[in-house]
Design a protein around this motif. Structure first.
Motif, PDB file in Angstrom:
ATOM      1  N   ILE A 360       0.871  -1.182   0.000  1.00 13.19           N
ATOM      2  CA  ILE A 360       0.000   0.000   0.000  1.00 13.19           C
ATOM      3  C   ILE A 360       0.906   1.229   0.000  1.00 13.19           C
ATOM      4  CG2 ILE A 360      -1.908   1.201   1.122  1.00 13.19           C
ATOM      5  CD1 ILE A 360      -2.320  -1.405   2.787  1.00 13.19           C
ATOM      6  N   PHE A 361       0.788   2.053  -1.016  1.00 11.45           N
ATOM      7  CA  PHE A 361       1.549   3.293  -1.077  1.00 11.45           C
ATOM      8  C   PHE A 361       0.666   4.429  -0.558  1.00 11.45           C
ATOM      9  CE2 PHE A 361       3.944   0.554  -3.704  1.00 11.45           C
ATOM     10  CZ  PHE A 361       5.233   1.070  -3.794  1.00 11.45           C
ATOM     11  N   HIS A 362       1.169   5.137   0.455  1.00 10.59           N
ATOM     12  CA  HIS A 362       0.431   6.236   1.063  1.00 10.59           C
ATOM     13  C   HIS A 362       0.931   7.546   0.450  1.00 10.59           C
ATOM     14  CE1 HIS A 362      -0.648   3.072   3.809  1.00 10.59           C
ATOM     15  NE2 HIS A 362       0.625   2.908   4.115  1.00 10.59           N
ATOM     16  N   LEU A 363       0.037   8.314  -0.106  1.00 10.28           N
ATOM     17  CA  LEU A 363       0.395   9.544  -0.801  1.00 10.28           C
ATOM     18  C   LEU A 363      -0.080  10.758  -0.020  1.00 10.28           C
ATOM     19  CD1 LEU A 363      -0.628   8.567  -4.455  1.00 10.28           C
ATOM     20  CD2 LEU A 363       1.502   8.049  -3.228  1.00 10.28           C
ATOM     21  N   ASN A 364       0.785  11.757   0.071  1.00  8.81           N
ATOM     22  CA  ASN A 364       0.391  13.061   0.590  1.00  8.81           C
ATOM     23  C   ASN A 364       0.278  13.976  -0.618  1.00  8.81           C
ATOM     24  OD1 ASN A 364      -0.093  15.376   2.007  1.00  8.81           O
ATOM     25  ND2 ASN A 364       1.894  15.452   3.026  1.00  8.81           N
ATOM     26  N   GLN A 365      -0.957  14.238  -1.023  1.00 10.44           N
ATOM     27  CA  GLN A 365      -1.222  14.827  -2.337  1.00 10.44           C
ATOM     28  C   GLN A 365      -0.678  13.842  -3.381  1.00 10.44           C
ATOM     29  OE1 GLN A 365      -3.294  17.266  -2.258  1.00 10.44           O
ATOM     30  NE2 GLN A 365      -3.080  17.481  -0.046  1.00 10.44           N
ATOM     31  N   SER A 366       0.420  14.153  -4.054  1.00 12.26           N
ATOM     32  CA  SER A 366       0.940  13.226  -5.059  1.00 12.26           C
ATOM     33  C   SER A 366       2.274  12.589  -4.659  1.00 12.26           C
ATOM     34  CB  SER A 366       1.122  13.956  -6.396  1.00 12.26           C
ATOM     35  OG  SER A 366       1.980  15.074  -6.240  1.00 12.26           O
ATOM     36  N   ALA A 367       2.847  13.005  -3.510  1.00 18.45           N
ATOM     37  CA  ALA A 367       4.151  12.491  -3.079  1.00 18.45           C
ATOM     38  C   ALA A 367       3.968  11.286  -2.152  1.00 18.45           C
ATOM     39  CB  ALA A 367       4.944  13.578  -2.367  1.00 18.45           C
ATOM     40  N   ILE A 368       4.842  10.306  -2.301  1.00 15.26           N
ATOM     41  CA  ILE A 368       4.786   9.117  -1.452  1.00 15.26           C
ATOM     42  C   ILE A 368       5.320   9.475  -0.069  1.00 15.26           C
ATOM     43  CG2 ILE A 368       5.682   6.779  -1.093  1.00 15.26           C
ATOM     44  CD1 ILE A 368       5.826   6.505  -4.142  1.00 15.26           C
ATOM     45  N   CYS A 369       4.473   9.325   0.965  1.00 19.27           N
ATOM     46  CA  CYS A 369       4.886   9.648   2.333  1.00 19.27           C
ATOM     47  C   CYS A 369       5.048   8.406   3.195  1.00 19.27           C
ATOM     48  CB  CYS A 369       3.901  10.613   2.975  1.00 19.27           C
ATOM     49  SG  CYS A 369       2.209   9.969   3.158  1.00 19.27           S
ATOM     50  N   GLY A 370       4.592   7.245   2.695  1.00 14.30           N
ATOM     51  CA  GLY A 370       4.731   6.022   3.472  1.00 14.30           C
ATOM     52  C   GLY A 370       4.389   4.805   2.631  1.00 14.30           C
ATOM     53  N   VAL A 371       4.812   3.649   3.106  1.00 18.78           N
ATOM     54  CA  VAL A 371       4.514   2.384   2.436  1.00 18.78           C
ATOM     55  C   VAL A 371       4.206   1.331   3.500  1.00 18.78           C
ATOM     56  CG1 VAL A 371       5.397   0.502   1.008  1.00 18.78           C
ATOM     57  CG2 VAL A 371       5.920   2.861   0.397  1.00 18.78           C
ATOM     58  N   THR A 372       3.187   0.529   3.235  1.00 20.01           N
ATOM     59  CA  THR A 372       2.871  -0.640   4.057  1.00 20.01           C
ATOM     60  C   THR A 372       2.941  -1.868   3.171  1.00 20.01           C
ATOM     61  OG1 THR A 372       1.390   0.601   5.526  1.00 20.01           O
ATOM     62  CG2 THR A 372       1.070  -1.792   5.409  1.00 20.01           C
ATOM     63  N   ALA A 391       9.101  10.761  -3.257  1.00 21.09           N
ATOM     64  CA  ALA A 391       9.000  10.678  -4.715  1.00 21.09           C
ATOM     65  C   ALA A 391       7.566  10.855  -5.195  1.00 21.09           C
ATOM     66  CB  ALA A 391       9.534   9.334  -5.193  1.00 21.09           C
ATOM     67  N   VAL A 392       7.442  11.491  -6.326  1.00 22.37           N
ATOM     68  CA  VAL A 392       6.140  11.649  -6.980  1.00 22.37           C
ATOM     69  C   VAL A 392       6.053  10.608  -8.092  1.00 22.37           C
ATOM     70  CG1 VAL A 392       4.655  13.180  -8.308  1.00 22.37           C
ATOM     71  CG2 VAL A 392       6.032  14.099  -6.417  1.00 22.37           C
ATOM     72  N   VAL A 393       5.167   9.640  -7.911  1.00 23.29           N
ATOM     73  CA  VAL A 393       5.003   8.545  -8.859  1.00 23.29           C
ATOM     74  C   VAL A 393       3.535   8.494  -9.271  1.00 23.29           C
ATOM     75  CG1 VAL A 393       5.323   6.084  -9.272  1.00 23.29           C
ATOM     76  CG2 VAL A 393       6.847   7.281  -7.688  1.00 23.29           C
TER      77      VAL A 393
END
Length: 409
Positions: A360-372, A391-393
């Motif tokens: 699960i990629f957690h995005l803050n707006q469009s930037a990745i802020c965390g991963v589970t 990173a913005v992906v």
């Protein structure tokens, strides 16, 4: 001139700090005080391995005796620090001994938050899970019941869910009540919360959210509990897991600045008193990455912060603490890893939740802020640089199993 660095607390923060001092070349005396009579131990196994074994598993111990001898760390067990004379650079122990220090590190950790509706922990049938003795007591009562009882877990956090999984594996009927809207409300994303809730339900755990206790009555062999929806449960065992309270009293009584969240420290772990530092769960610490003070209750933070503060104490590190939050939990056949902020503004799943292996990629707006990740440790190793970089992906790249989102790191 022979005054040591004294570390109060035998948890992972204290042990990590002692080890870091030696690894950094510090040659002076190190005295590590623990108020427990047993050698320093790890807490994650308490809610899993210890509950499954008749004997204490070997993985409980943080280090063996040879480690402390080889590192020249003076381990003083059963030594409760009663007070600090900050101007006199002295710690008084509850048995009357006094230890002068050159520098002092407070790694006193936390204690389980109490629930007044039940008798105190240690009362038959009522348990908290913070110490090795707590885990052994719960294990004994589980063994006495032989897996035929009904366990009530109050609080659907990490500890509550891990104990629920262990109890179900032992054959117990398990009910979990959580006043919040969902399990793991503070520590996990909506998707992970839903996934683990489903896993517990498939394993026979009765999870009730938005529910509180309204009445508790002792009965032979346990309790009858009345819930806020007027339903009742007859239970043999109770495990209360409603959070932890930082052990700030030693610092507060010495005139050191504290907050309800912990002992106030800067980015190097310094308290308001000269030559006194704090690390780990007890510290309301400054984190440069988040730009503010916070308190964390994870194993990785305790290890990282203990190491960081130790190096700052001997002048080898001047930059502020800036570690990312991370934790793990094992429930049933699922190994969960979390890195960074699991509460973004949106989430994108990579993989298929139905297979039990996904990210699960957690995005803050469009930037990745965390991963589970769930059963996907390799994906976590590849994802961490994306979180560190923010990173913005594109979401469609993350979700596409044929695409390579990791090139953006």
């Amino acid at each position: 001139m022979d005054r040591p660095i004294v570390i109060v607390g035998g948890g992972v923060a204290g042990v990590s700090a002692a080890e870091a001092l030696r690894d950094a070349g510090y040659e002076g005396r190190i005295v590590l005080l623990s108020d427990e009579a047993v050698a320093p131990y790890d807490r994650p196994p308490l809610s899993k391995d210890v509950l499954r074994a008749d004997e204490i598993p070997a993985n409980v111990w943080l280090r063996d005796e040879a480690f402390y001898r080889a590192k020249g760390i003076e381990l003083v067990l059963g030594a409760k620090a009663a007070s600090i004379d900050a101007p006199g650079h002295c710690v008084a122990l509850s048995d009357g001994r006094r230890i002068d220090y050159d520098q002092l590190l407070l790694a006193t950790g936390s204690r389980a938050r109490a629930l007044d509706m039940f008798p105190p922990g240690g009362t038959p049938h009522v348990h908290y899970l913070r110490t090795l003795a707590d885990a052994q007591a719960l294990r004994r009562e589980m063994a006495e019941l032989g897996g035929t009882g009904h366990l009530l877990v109050v609080g659907a956090g990490i500890i509550g869910l891990e104990v629920s999984a262990a109890a179900r594996a032992a054959g117990f009927r398990v009910s979990v009540i959580e006043p919040g809207a969902r399990p793991l409300g503070r520590s996990a994303s909506l998707i992970l919360s839903a996934f683990l809730t489903r896993a517990h339900e498939l394993n026979g755990v009765d999870i009730r959210c938005g529910i509180q206790l309204s009445r508790v009555d002792a009965r032979d062999g346990g309790y009858r509990v009345t819930l806020s929806d007027d339903s009742t449960l007859d239970v043999n065992l109770v495990l209360v897991g409603i959070g932890a309270v930082p052990n700030i009293e030693l610092a507060r009584d010495a005139g050191i600045e504290t907050r309800p969240e912990g002992i106030l420290v800067d980015g190097q772990g310094r308290t308001s008193a000269p030559d006194i530092f704090a690390a780990g769960e007890v510290a309301f610490h400054f984190n440069e990455r988040t730009g503010g003070h916070r308190r964390e209750e994870t194993w990785q933070h305790a290890a990282d912060h203990g190491t960081h503060v130790a190096r700052c104490m001997i002048g080898l590190c001047e930059h502020p603490y800036a570690a990312m939050m991370s934790y793990w939990t094992d429930q049933y056949d699922f190994s969960v890893l979390v890195f960074g902020n699991p509460h973004g503004t949106s989430e994108v799943v990579r993989g298929d939740c139905a297979t039990g292996s996904f990210s699960i990629f957690h995005l803050n707006q469009s930037a990745i802020c965390g991963v589970t990740t769930v059963n996907a440790a390799r994906e976590m190793r590849k994802s961490r640089p994306l979180v560190m970089k923010g990173a913005v992906v594109p979401g469609e790249v993350i979700a596409d199993p044929a695409a390579d989102p990791y090139q953006y790191g």
